[in-house]
Write an enzyme that holds these catalytic residues in place. Sequence first.
Site, PDB file in Angstrom:
ATOM      1  N   ASP A 147      42.865  58.950  32.706  1.00 17.90           N
ATOM      2  CA  ASP A 147      44.080  58.121  32.719  1.00 17.90           C
ATOM      3  C   ASP A 147      43.929  56.772  33.318  1.00 17.90           C
ATOM      4  O   ASP A 147      44.621  56.279  33.893  1.00 17.90           O
ATOM      5  CB  ASP A 147      44.875  58.855  33.487  1.00 17.90           C
ATOM      6  CG  ASP A 147      44.437  59.450  34.866  1.00 17.90           C
ATOM      7  OD1 ASP A 147      43.138  58.898  35.093  1.00 17.90           O
ATOM      8  OD2 ASP A 147      44.786  60.340  35.586  1.00 17.90           O
TER       9      ASP A 147
ATOM     10  N   GLU B  60      39.868  67.256  31.804  1.00 24.27           N
ATOM     11  CA  GLU B  60      40.940  66.673  32.029  1.00 24.27           C
ATOM     12  C   GLU B  60      41.972  67.747  32.896  1.00 24.27           C
ATOM     13  O   GLU B  60      41.912  68.782  32.757  1.00 24.27           O
ATOM     14  CB  GLU B  60      42.034  66.409  30.980  1.00 24.27           C
ATOM     15  CG  GLU B  60      43.323  65.680  31.020  1.00 24.27           C
ATOM     16  CD  GLU B  60      43.137  64.358  31.927  1.00 24.27           C
ATOM     17  OE1 GLU B  60      43.071  64.770  33.109  1.00 24.27           O
ATOM     18  OE2 GLU B  60      43.397  63.373  31.506  1.00 24.27           O
TER      19      GLU B  60
ATOM     20  N   HIS C  67      31.954  44.355  54.173  1.00 22.18           N
ATOM     21  CA  HIS C  67      33.244  44.309  53.423  1.00 22.18           C
ATOM     22  C   HIS C  67      34.135  45.300  53.605  1.00 22.18           C
ATOM     23  O   HIS C  67      34.121  46.427  53.711  1.00 22.18           O
ATOM     24  CB  HIS C  67      32.971  43.723  51.959  1.00 22.18           C
ATOM     25  CG  HIS C  67      32.378  44.642  51.144  1.00 22.18           C
ATOM     26  ND1 HIS C  67      33.129  45.614  50.501  1.00 22.18           N
ATOM     27  CD2 HIS C  67      31.226  45.045  50.831  1.00 22.18           C
ATOM     28  CE1 HIS C  67      32.474  46.320  49.777  1.00 22.18           C
ATOM     29  NE2 HIS C  67      31.128  45.940  49.907  1.00 22.18           N
TER      30      HIS C  67
ATOM     31  N   HIS D 274      32.351  31.558  51.651  1.00 15.08           N
ATOM     32  CA  HIS D 274      33.369  31.103  52.439  1.00 15.08           C
ATOM     33  C   HIS D 274      34.409  30.401  51.873  1.00 15.08           C
ATOM     34  O   HIS D 274      34.158  29.840  50.728  1.00 15.08           O
ATOM     35  CB  HIS D 274      32.632  30.175  53.593  1.00 15.08           C
ATOM     36  CG  HIS D 274      32.136  28.935  52.869  1.00 15.08           C
ATOM     37  ND1 HIS D 274      32.699  27.680  52.840  1.00 15.08           N
ATOM     38  CD2 HIS D 274      30.998  28.752  52.569  1.00 15.08           C
ATOM     39  CE1 HIS D 274      32.037  26.761  52.671  1.00 15.08           C
ATOM     40  NE2 HIS D 274      30.827  27.309  52.228  1.00 15.08           N
TER      41      HIS D 274
HETATM   42  O1  AHR Z   1      35.463  27.242  53.134  1.00 14.28           O
HETATM   43  C1  AHR Z   1      35.851  25.907  53.143  1.00 14.28           C
HETATM   44  C2  AHR Z   1      36.214  25.534  51.748  1.00 14.28           C
HETATM   45  O2  AHR Z   1      37.567  26.201  51.610  1.00 14.28           O
HETATM   46  C3  AHR Z   1      35.437  26.042  50.534  1.00 14.28           C
HETATM   47  O3  AHR Z   1      34.366  25.189  50.158  1.00 14.28           O
HETATM   48  C4  AHR Z   1      36.568  25.940  49.405  1.00 14.28           C
HETATM   49  O4  AHR Z   1      36.091  26.758  48.229  1.00 14.28           O
HETATM   50  C5  AHR Z   1      37.839  26.454  50.225  1.00 14.28           C
HETATM   51  O5  AHR Z   1      38.841  25.438  49.884  1.00 14.28           O
HETATM   52  O1  AHR Z   2      35.672  45.650  50.611  1.00 17.64           O
HETATM   53  C1  AHR Z   2      36.065  46.765  49.462  1.00 17.64           C
HETATM   54  C2  AHR Z   2      36.427  48.049  49.682  1.00 17.64           C
HETATM   55  O2  AHR Z   2      37.473  48.027  50.760  1.00 17.64           O
HETATM   56  C3  AHR Z   2      35.522  48.582  50.560  1.00 17.64           C
HETATM   57  O3  AHR Z   2      34.393  49.258  49.800  1.00 17.64           O
HETATM   58  C4  AHR Z   2      36.369  49.901  51.241  1.00 17.64           C
HETATM   59  O4  AHR Z   2      35.509  50.283  52.541  1.00 17.64           O
HETATM   60  C5  AHR Z   2      37.440  49.307  51.454  1.00 17.64           C
HETATM   61  O5  AHR Z   2      38.716  50.034  50.674  1.00 17.64           O
HETATM   62  O1  AHR Z   3      40.089  65.711  35.116  1.00 15.23           O
HETATM   63  C1  AHR Z   3      39.992  64.952  36.173  1.00 15.23           C
HETATM   64  C2  AHR Z   3      40.832  63.523  35.969  1.00 15.23           C
HETATM   65  O2  AHR Z   3      42.338  63.888  35.999  1.00 15.23           O
HETATM   66  C3  AHR Z   3      40.637  62.938  34.885  1.00 15.23           C
HETATM   67  O3  AHR Z   3      39.682  62.160  34.500  1.00 15.23           O
HETATM   68  C4  AHR Z   3      42.239  61.817  34.708  1.00 15.23           C
HETATM   69  O4  AHR Z   3      42.721  61.398  33.401  1.00 15.23           O
HETATM   70  C5  AHR Z   3      43.077  62.774  35.590  1.00 15.23           C
HETATM   71  O5  AHR Z   3      43.385  62.156  36.725  1.00 15.23           O
END
Ligand code: AHR
Ligand code: AHR
Ligand code: AHR
Length: 481
Positions: free
Chosen positions: A280, A204, A399, A446
């Site tokens: 935390d 901690e 992503h 999509h």
């Molecule tokens: O991307 C086209 C359509 O948009 C998907 O099939 C649906 O999940 C969303 O409404």
């Molecule tokens: O797409 C999720 C996360 O978003 C990715 O891992 C990171 O690059 C961004 O913050």
């Molecule tokens: O000790 C490292 C981290 O510090 C703990 O996991 C977290 O509770 C605090 O933010």
Amino acid sequence: AGPCDLYSSGGTPCIAAHSSTRALYSAYSGSLYQVKRGSDNTTTIITPLSAGGVANAAAQDTFCASTTCLITIIYDQSGRGNHLTQAPGGAFKGPEPNGNDNLASATGAPVTLNGQKAYGVFISPGTGYRNNAASGTAKGDAAEGMYAVLDGTHYNGGCCFDYGNAETSSTDTGNGHMEAIYFGTNTAWGTGAGSGPWLMADLENGLFSGYNAGNNAGDPSISSRFLTAIIKGKPNQWAIRGANSASGTLSTYYNGTRPNKSGYNPMSKEGAIILGIGGDNSVSGQGTFYEGVMTTGYPTDATENSVQANIVAAKYATSSLTSGPALSVGSSISLRATTAGYTTRYIAHTGATVNTQVVSSSSTTALKQQASWTVRAGLGDSACYSFESKDTAGSYIRHYNFELQVGANDGSKQFHEDATFCTQASLNGQGNSIRAWSYPTRYIRHYSNVVYAASNGGVHTFDAAGSFNDDASWVVGTSFA
Ligand code: AHR
Ligand code: AHR
Ligand code: AHR
């Protein structure tokens, strides 16, 4: 004997024993973990194939066929009921409603033990498990031991991928209120030799690689695929030990007195149990957990050495991350949507945005190129794939905030992981589904003709459960350009 039989023989019995891969007592044949599937939100319990044996992964595969599955409970095998469930929000909030953390995919971490398939617990940032009412865990300055078997190649610098003893309030109540295994490359407090990742103790307000937070050259960078991680503590003494889980013996990285900073001697352990998060509920860490226990009393090195031998004998090994129709690295492909009404659409990009567009042999050359992708070995894990843009060499689908983008490979670990996707047998029976390596609950999907890394029924609009399986299933064909 199982690891907990060995700890018992050593006079320091397990008071919590968690594993999704195997029984940790030779006589244990009860619940290992529970999974919940997306198709109907029902659950099933996975048990060992036989007493003391490996998890029945085939039962999971049958239950989860053609849908998504999450790990909802990791049972305590010690008989104390110290199960791990979805962590509630703490000082830091998780991504789910009410600040709860995400649950892990049931399929993100396949392995074999002695040749038998099993699944680990793949923790992405945002994912966490906790038990704030555990019984029998060390409190105050009481002695305890713990070990975990982790994936030594899955880590990050976020706070904090932990397993062990933490606050019962999910908030930071001060120095010495935790004693947990930490694994990763966080450098905010302690560091070890080289560039990491390191095994440290989360006590901690500090990750300790040795006597005090700061650099301890005796704490090595970890390079093995499977890592046995050990932390133990008793009045004015604690230790870090580690080993390759697949071979060899434990080394001691630190063994000595408590930090001289106020609050750590004596300790004020509270006895909650965490997995994948900080005390935390800091939720930025990532890692993979296969098995782990906590004991009462300070285990001897000899007991731990016998546990390491038991882990080696379990023969952890890697297993394929992909299934379904195979992709060929170097080939140029198109990815066609399979949702009824959208089957003339293909994954394409408009600048950085990844979308679906209607493409055919009579489309412009520019559009054909925008809808064509070169299959590469996964930048973040060569067991999966990356998709390089045909018209923008050096740029890949990745992503970002769970939206797909085409971006230039900047060489970073973050980019490489965000650009790595694992193909599997499709959710709707047509082609492949393609999950994000670093967020295996999330699939290329999509939604309103824009493409995301979406989870089935998650909090974002694009996570909508309606038509998820169809929207997340793609037919791989030869490329247009
Ligand atoms: O991307 C086209 C359509 O948009 C998907 O099939 C649906 O999940 C969303 O409404
Ligand atoms: O797409 C999720 C996360 O978003 C990715 O891992 C990171 O690059 C961004 O913050
Ligand atoms: O000790 C490292 C981290 O510090 C703990 O996991 C977290 O509770 C605090 O933010």
